[in-house]
Scaffold this active site. Sequence first.
Site, mmCIF file in Angstrom:
data_model
loop_
_atom_site.group_PDB
_atom_site.id
_atom_site.type_symbol
_atom_site.label_atom_id
_atom_site.label_comp_id
_atom_site.label_asym_id
_atom_site.label_seq_id
_atom_site.Cartn_x
_atom_site.Cartn_y
_atom_site.Cartn_z
ATOM 1 N N GLY A 64 0.814 -1.207 0.000
ATOM 2 C CA GLY A 64 0.000 0.000 0.000
ATOM 3 C C GLY A 64 0.846 1.253 0.000
ATOM 4 O O GLY A 64 2.025 1.239 0.363
ATOM 5 N N CYS A 65 0.256 2.357 -0.413
ATOM 6 C CA CYS A 65 0.944 3.641 -0.416
ATOM 7 C C CYS A 65 1.410 4.014 0.990
ATOM 8 O O CYS A 65 0.658 3.883 1.956
ATOM 9 C CB CYS A 65 0.013 4.734 -0.942
ATOM 10 S SG CYS A 65 -0.271 4.635 -2.706
ATOM 11 N N SER A 66 2.641 4.442 1.081
ATOM 12 C CA SER A 66 3.240 4.922 2.335
ATOM 13 C C SER A 66 3.116 3.907 3.474
ATOM 14 O O SER A 66 3.111 4.289 4.645
ATOM 15 C CB SER A 66 2.622 6.259 2.752
ATOM 16 O OG SER A 66 2.825 7.218 1.733
ATOM 17 N N SER A 67 3.041 2.627 3.151
ATOM 18 C CA SER A 67 2.858 1.595 4.173
ATOM 19 C C SER A 67 4.048 1.464 5.114
ATOM 20 O O SER A 67 3.907 0.983 6.229
ATOM 21 C CB SER A 67 2.570 0.241 3.519
ATOM 22 O OG SER A 67 3.567 -0.084 2.572
ATOM 23 N N ASP A 99 3.902 7.370 -1.468
ATOM 24 C CA ASP A 99 2.808 6.962 -2.344
ATOM 25 C C ASP A 99 3.372 6.435 -3.664
ATOM 26 O O ASP A 99 4.371 6.955 -4.175
ATOM 27 C CB ASP A 99 1.859 8.129 -2.615
ATOM 28 C CG ASP A 99 1.043 8.502 -1.389
ATOM 29 O OD1 ASP A 99 1.155 7.801 -0.360
ATOM 30 O OD2 ASP A 99 0.296 9.489 -1.455
#
Length: 161
Positions: A64-67, A99
């Site tokens: 996921g984005c910025s996980s 992201d």
Amino acid sequence: MYILLFREKSWEGIINRKPTKSEYTSALQNKDLFLYCGHGTGGAYLGGSDLASLDCRAATILMGCSSGKLEATGHLEATGFMLNYFMAGCPCMVANLWDVTDKDIDRFLACLLSSWLSDDTTTEPRKLLDVVPKARAACRLPHLIGAAPVVYGFPVFLKPS
């Protein structure tokens, strides 16, 4: 892309629906590898305090984005949701620092999984860290999207069967 790999390997998993809290928990506690492809960290399915209290055994890949993003707040240590995975005992995590675009991170993941989980006949254990550079190069934007995934934690090896 990688969904075919999942079916080929007969992996258990959830595709095209949200996991329940018990499914998410069970996968982290009972599987060797946990893969999350969705928005953010997966925190929408299992809260931080619930996650931190688990006994996690799975090496975790969060696409996921910025996980994997950590934020420094003043003079205090950096914080981020992904730290809950380590508090739960997660041995290793691949996560994104910022992201990412879905198509390019899909290319990264497909290359990472196919390289690491390949059926070659080598008798040497394959290191997750060894396939990350190749997976980064598979992205159309290797210096932007390919650079977002990082590996936190202990080195993880795949033993030949």
